[in-house]
Motif scaffolding. Structure first.
Motif, short mmCIF file in Angstrom:
data_model
loop_
_atom_site.label_atom_id
_atom_site.label_comp_id
_atom_site.label_asym_id
_atom_site.label_seq_id
_atom_site.Cartn_x
_atom_site.Cartn_y
_atom_site.Cartn_z
N ALA A 1 34.86 63.46 63.92
CA ALA A 1 36.06 63.49 63.09
C ALA A 1 36.80 62.15 63.11
O ALA A 1 37.24 61.67 62.06
CB ALA A 1 36.99 64.61 63.55
N THR A 2 36.92 61.52 64.28
CA THR A 2 37.63 60.23 64.34
C THR A 2 36.84 59.13 63.63
O THR A 2 37.44 58.29 62.96
CB THR A 2 37.92 59.80 65.79
OG1 THR A 2 36.70 59.76 66.53
CG2 THR A 2 38.91 60.72 66.46
N VAL A 3 35.52 59.16 63.74
CA VAL A 3 34.72 58.14 63.06
C VAL A 3 34.89 58.25 61.55
O VAL A 3 35.13 57.26 60.86
CB VAL A 3 33.24 58.23 63.48
CG1 VAL A 3 32.37 57.40 62.57
CG2 VAL A 3 33.08 57.79 64.93
N PHE A 4 34.80 59.47 61.02
CA PHE A 4 34.97 59.64 59.57
C PHE A 4 36.40 59.35 59.13
O PHE A 4 36.64 58.82 58.06
CB PHE A 4 34.53 61.03 59.12
CG PHE A 4 33.04 61.17 59.03
CD1 PHE A 4 32.33 60.43 58.10
CD2 PHE A 4 32.35 62.01 59.88
CE1 PHE A 4 30.95 60.53 58.01
CE2 PHE A 4 30.98 62.13 59.79
CZ PHE A 4 30.27 61.39 58.85
N TRP A 5 37.38 59.71 59.96
CA TRP A 5 38.78 59.44 59.63
C TRP A 5 39.02 57.93 59.55
O TRP A 5 39.65 57.45 58.62
CB TRP A 5 39.69 60.07 60.67
CG TRP A 5 41.14 59.86 60.40
CD1 TRP A 5 41.90 60.47 59.46
CD2 TRP A 5 41.99 58.94 61.08
NE1 TRP A 5 43.18 60.00 59.51
CE2 TRP A 5 43.27 59.06 60.50
CE3 TRP A 5 41.80 58.05 62.13
CZ2 TRP A 5 44.35 58.30 60.93
CZ3 TRP A 5 42.88 57.31 62.55
CH2 TRP A 5 44.13 57.44 61.95
N VAL A 6 38.48 57.18 60.50
CA VAL A 6 38.66 55.73 60.50
C VAL A 6 37.93 55.10 59.32
O VAL A 6 38.46 54.21 58.66
CB VAL A 6 38.16 55.14 61.84
CG1 VAL A 6 38.05 53.64 61.76
CG2 VAL A 6 39.10 55.54 62.94
N ARG A 7 36.73 55.56 59.03
CA ARG A 7 35.98 55.00 57.88
C ARG A 7 36.72 55.24 56.58
O ARG A 7 36.66 54.43 55.67
CB ARG A 7 34.58 55.63 57.81
CG ARG A 7 33.64 55.07 58.85
CD ARG A 7 32.28 55.67 58.67
NE ARG A 7 31.84 55.50 57.29
CZ ARG A 7 30.68 55.02 56.95
NH1 ARG A 7 29.83 54.69 57.88
NH2 ARG A 7 30.34 54.89 55.69
N ARG A 8 37.41 56.35 56.49
CA ARG A 8 38.14 56.66 55.26
C ARG A 8 39.30 55.71 55.04
O ARG A 8 39.56 55.28 53.93
CB ARG A 8 38.65 58.10 55.34
CG ARG A 8 39.43 58.51 54.12
CD ARG A 8 39.81 59.97 54.20
NE ARG A 8 40.75 60.27 53.15
CZ ARG A 8 41.60 61.25 53.19
NH1 ARG A 8 41.62 62.05 54.23
NH2 ARG A 8 42.42 61.47 52.20
N PHE A 9 40.00 55.37 56.11
CA PHE A 9 41.19 54.53 55.97
C PHE A 9 40.94 53.05 56.18
O PHE A 9 41.76 52.23 55.82
CB PHE A 9 42.28 55.01 56.94
CG PHE A 9 42.84 56.34 56.56
CD1 PHE A 9 43.61 56.48 55.43
CD2 PHE A 9 42.55 57.46 57.31
CE1 PHE A 9 44.11 57.72 55.05
CE2 PHE A 9 43.05 58.70 56.95
CZ PHE A 9 43.83 58.83 55.82
#
Length: 149
Positions: free
Chosen positions: A68-76
């Motif tokens: 979840a944190t990896v995808f959240w960071v990639r999004r922003f």
């Protein structure tokens, strides 16, 4: 040793988080930071809820939070969305398009060289003799496409 580590409970996750974040400073690339953050979050969850999860479930929670944190960071932090003021920054030849230069070696058979500042560049275009002023109309890698000015 295993008894010692199992006795630490949620502190294991805090220690793992700090170690992963420290590893990020040794091996930069913003990879271990998010896993370290995930380990700290698991430690906070276990500290606030009590050690209610068994070790296998703790690893599952860690894996879910890590993804979840990896995808959240990639999004922003999408680097593709960054616009540069200098469009041709990594295309050095394209920066010279439109400039008028002098032919240094005759362009014959469609190939020759032109002088740009203190550097000689390969050029292609219509046959022209040495000393002719030409305009750079394009760049294919390091080869300029030129036409008489």
């Amino acid at each position: 040793m295993i008894d010692f580590l199992s006795g630490l409970g949620h502190w294991n996750w805090f220690i793992a988080g700090v170690l992963l974040m420290a590893l990020e400073t040794l091996i930069p690339g913003v990879h271990f930071l998010w896993f370290g953050l995930s380990a700290v979050i698991v430690g906070i969850l276990l500290a606030s809820l009590g050690d209610v999860f068994t070790l296998p479930w703790q690893f599952v929670v860690f894996a879910v939070i890590s993804v979840a944190t990896v995808f959240w960071v990639r999004r922003f932090a999408n680097a593709q969305g960054v616009e540069s003021a200098e469009k041709d920054l990594n295309q050095r030849g394209a920066q010279y398009v439109g400039r008028i230069v002098v032919v240094e070696d005759d362009i014959s058979g469609g190939r020759g060289r032109v002088r740009v500042g203190d550097t000689l560049w390969p050029a292609s275009g219509a046959d022209v003799p040495k000393g002719t002023r030409v305009r750079i109309t394009g760049a294919n890698g390091t080869v300029f496409t030129v036409e008489p000015a």
